[in-house]
Design a protein around this motif. Structure first.
Motif, mmCIF file in Angstrom:
data_model
loop_
_atom_site.group_PDB
_atom_site.id
_atom_site.type_symbol
_atom_site.label_atom_id
_atom_site.label_comp_id
_atom_site.label_asym_id
_atom_site.label_seq_id
_atom_site.Cartn_x
_atom_site.Cartn_y
_atom_site.Cartn_z
ATOM 1 N N LYS A 122 0.859 -1.144 -0.031
ATOM 2 C CA LYS A 122 -0.275 0.068 -0.022
ATOM 3 C C LYS A 122 0.740 0.736 -0.478
ATOM 4 O O LYS A 122 0.402 2.500 0.845
ATOM 5 C CB LYS A 122 -1.151 -0.363 1.470
ATOM 6 C CG LYS A 122 -2.601 -0.938 1.417
ATOM 7 C CD LYS A 122 -2.950 -1.027 2.429
ATOM 8 C CE LYS A 122 -3.533 -2.498 1.911
ATOM 9 N NZ LYS A 122 -4.443 -2.230 3.071
ATOM 10 N N GLY A 123 1.452 1.153 -0.796
ATOM 11 C CA GLY A 123 2.457 2.524 -0.862
ATOM 12 C C GLY A 123 4.273 2.676 0.216
ATOM 13 O O GLY A 123 4.592 3.174 -0.192
ATOM 14 N N GLN A 124 3.667 1.877 1.053
ATOM 15 C CA GLN A 124 5.203 1.807 1.968
ATOM 16 C C GLN A 124 6.053 0.632 2.156
ATOM 17 O O GLN A 124 5.369 0.147 1.901
ATOM 18 C CB GLN A 124 4.362 2.089 3.192
ATOM 19 C CG GLN A 124 5.131 1.835 4.126
ATOM 20 C CD GLN A 124 4.862 2.784 5.794
ATOM 21 O OE1 GLN A 124 3.154 2.224 5.773
ATOM 22 N NE2 GLN A 124 5.440 1.821 7.004
ATOM 23 N N TRP A 125 7.332 1.133 2.432
ATOM 24 C CA TRP A 125 8.170 -0.060 2.003
ATOM 25 C C TRP A 125 8.001 -0.815 3.454
ATOM 26 O O TRP A 125 8.144 -0.347 4.202
ATOM 27 C CB TRP A 125 9.607 0.163 1.175
ATOM 28 C CG TRP A 125 9.776 0.349 0.328
ATOM 29 C CD1 TRP A 125 10.050 1.929 -0.465
ATOM 30 C CD2 TRP A 125 10.122 -1.074 -0.417
ATOM 31 N NE1 TRP A 125 9.791 1.613 -1.784
ATOM 32 C CE2 TRP A 125 9.938 0.528 -2.001
ATOM 33 C CE3 TRP A 125 10.434 -1.753 -1.041
ATOM 34 C CZ2 TRP A 125 9.806 -0.240 -3.151
ATOM 35 C CZ3 TRP A 125 10.222 -2.086 -1.627
ATOM 36 C CH2 TRP A 125 9.985 -1.375 -3.387
ATOM 37 N N PHE A 126 8.395 -2.217 3.448
ATOM 38 C CA PHE A 126 8.750 -3.139 4.780
ATOM 39 C C PHE A 126 10.250 -3.782 4.267
ATOM 40 O O PHE A 126 9.939 -4.418 3.388
ATOM 41 C CB PHE A 126 7.421 -3.414 4.731
ATOM 42 C CG PHE A 126 6.505 -2.875 5.695
ATOM 43 C CD1 PHE A 126 5.785 -2.650 7.000
ATOM 44 C CD2 PHE A 126 5.290 -2.100 4.703
ATOM 45 C CE1 PHE A 126 5.645 -1.851 6.946
ATOM 46 C CE2 PHE A 126 4.264 -1.350 5.234
ATOM 47 C CZ PHE A 126 4.356 -1.329 6.397
ATOM 48 N N TYR A 127 10.534 -4.013 5.364
ATOM 49 C CA TYR A 127 11.752 -5.273 5.553
ATOM 50 C C TYR A 127 10.740 -6.210 5.770
ATOM 51 O O TYR A 127 10.623 -6.618 6.931
ATOM 52 C CB TYR A 127 13.041 -4.089 6.879
ATOM 53 C CG TYR A 127 14.014 -5.597 6.995
ATOM 54 C CD1 TYR A 127 15.012 -5.744 6.545
ATOM 55 C CD2 TYR A 127 13.566 -5.787 8.354
ATOM 56 C CE1 TYR A 127 15.587 -7.068 6.365
ATOM 57 C CE2 TYR A 127 14.716 -7.574 8.340
ATOM 58 C CZ TYR A 127 15.383 -7.718 6.969
ATOM 59 O OH TYR A 127 17.044 -8.845 7.792
ATOM 60 N N LEU A 128 10.797 -7.414 4.683
ATOM 61 C CA LEU A 128 10.550 -8.684 5.051
ATOM 62 C C LEU A 128 11.483 -9.982 5.722
ATOM 63 O O LEU A 128 11.513 -10.416 7.053
ATOM 64 C CB LEU A 128 10.582 -9.162 4.119
ATOM 65 C CG LEU A 128 9.061 -8.164 3.010
ATOM 66 C CD1 LEU A 128 8.370 -9.365 1.990
ATOM 67 C CD2 LEU A 128 8.107 -7.970 4.299
ATOM 68 N N SER A 129 13.117 -10.175 5.591
ATOM 69 C CA SER A 129 13.976 -10.821 5.952
ATOM 70 C C SER A 129 14.939 -10.360 5.362
ATOM 71 O O SER A 129 15.301 -9.306 4.559
ATOM 72 C CB SER A 129 12.873 -12.480 5.448
ATOM 73 O OG SER A 129 13.871 -12.902 4.070
ATOM 74 N N GLY A 130 16.116 -10.940 5.938
ATOM 75 C CA GLY A 130 17.423 -11.128 5.816
ATOM 76 C C GLY A 130 18.780 -12.558 5.242
ATOM 77 O O GLY A 130 18.350 -12.848 6.850
ATOM 78 N N GLU A 131 18.947 -12.006 5.010
ATOM 79 C CA GLU A 131 20.257 -13.627 4.886
ATOM 80 C C GLU A 131 21.646 -12.513 4.857
ATOM 81 O O GLU A 131 21.740 -12.154 4.321
ATOM 82 C CB GLU A 131 20.858 -14.256 3.849
ATOM 83 C CG GLU A 131 19.216 -14.800 3.564
ATOM 84 C CD GLU A 131 19.392 -15.848 1.246
ATOM 85 O OE1 GLU A 131 20.236 -15.876 1.770
ATOM 86 O OE2 GLU A 131 17.860 -16.214 1.591
ATOM 87 N N HIS A 132 22.341 -13.594 6.347
ATOM 88 C CA HIS A 132 23.359 -12.297 6.785
ATOM 89 C C HIS A 132 24.702 -12.988 7.458
ATOM 90 O O HIS A 132 23.764 -14.946 7.938
ATOM 91 C CB HIS A 132 22.708 -11.341 7.754
ATOM 92 C CG HIS A 132 22.047 -12.085 9.500
ATOM 93 N ND1 HIS A 132 21.311 -12.420 8.984
ATOM 94 C CD2 HIS A 132 22.814 -12.394 9.977
ATOM 95 C CE1 HIS A 132 20.888 -12.548 10.679
ATOM 96 N NE2 HIS A 132 21.943 -12.782 10.838
ATOM 97 N N GLU A 133 25.338 -13.226 7.599
ATOM 98 C CA GLU A 133 26.249 -13.897 8.069
ATOM 99 C C GLU A 133 27.382 -12.299 8.583
ATOM 100 O O GLU A 133 27.450 -11.456 8.539
ATOM 101 C CB GLU A 133 27.445 -13.789 7.104
ATOM 102 C CG GLU A 133 28.827 -14.699 7.379
ATOM 103 C CD GLU A 133 30.038 -14.383 5.998
ATOM 104 O OE1 GLU A 133 30.924 -14.872 5.934
ATOM 105 O OE2 GLU A 133 29.510 -14.634 5.239
ATOM 106 N N VAL A 134 27.437 -13.444 10.039
ATOM 107 C CA VAL A 134 28.662 -12.173 10.834
ATOM 108 C C VAL A 134 30.230 -11.871 11.212
ATOM 109 O O VAL A 134 30.301 -13.560 11.253
ATOM 110 C CB VAL A 134 27.765 -11.521 12.854
ATOM 111 C CG1 VAL A 134 28.508 -11.142 13.044
ATOM 112 C CG2 VAL A 134 26.745 -11.788 12.248
#
Length: 169
Positions: A122-134
């Protein structure tokens, strides 16, 4: 929550003219990359409410600002590097942002590298998920735009001089 002069996201712009605009008006980031930068800045200054309202997590949809704060209470975010983006522009519905975020926990420095998935709802960006390495105990890569003088205010937003804050580690 100390407000930094320069935006923690690394653009070199004043905070109020950069991520501060989005922190004061959640849901207005026009692209996935700008949302990602504003979320990084929110982590850096401790605006965990902003983090909570700009995400729709698949794995933990009930995560709130207190949960986020608890998991980040010992982390000091010190530098962001955006390495690539796929889609995520104003006309797109989804986007990917690849970045590395340098952090400090106690006397240890590390780097979080992530591929983040964003979706426009609905016109708004959201963060859904991420694949990460620390990676722990990584060298902090200093670029010209991130150079700070010993007597300059620390970029972490503590209000202290750099030499008495992050440089003393």
């Amino acid at each position: 929550m100390p407000i930094p002069v320069n935006c923690p996201c690394g653009t070199g712009n004043p905070y109020e003219m950069c991520c501060g605009m989005y922190h004061n008006n959640p849901g207005t980031a026009p692209t996935a990359e700008i949302l990602m930068r504003s979320r990084y800045s929110a982590f850096a200054i401790g605006d965990f409410e902003y983090i909570a309202v700009t995400q729709k997590l698949k794995e933990d949809p009930k995560q709130n600002a207190k949960d986020i704060e608890a998991s980040n209470q010992n982390t000091q975010w010190i530098k962001l590097e955006v390495t690539d983006t796929e889609a995520g522009l104003e006309k797109d519905k989804t986007g990917m942002v690849y970045f590395s975020a340098h952090f400090k926990e106690g006397k240890h420095i590390g780097r979080l590298s992530e591929r983040s998935l964003f979706k426009k709802v609905k016109g708004q960006w959201f963060y859904l998920s991420g694949e990460h390495e620390v990676e722990k105990n990584t060298p902090l890569i200093k670029s010209d735009e991130m150079k700070i003088g010993r007597n300059d205010p620390c970029s972490c937003g503590s209000g202290k001089k750099f030499k008495k804050c992050c440089a003393s580690a």
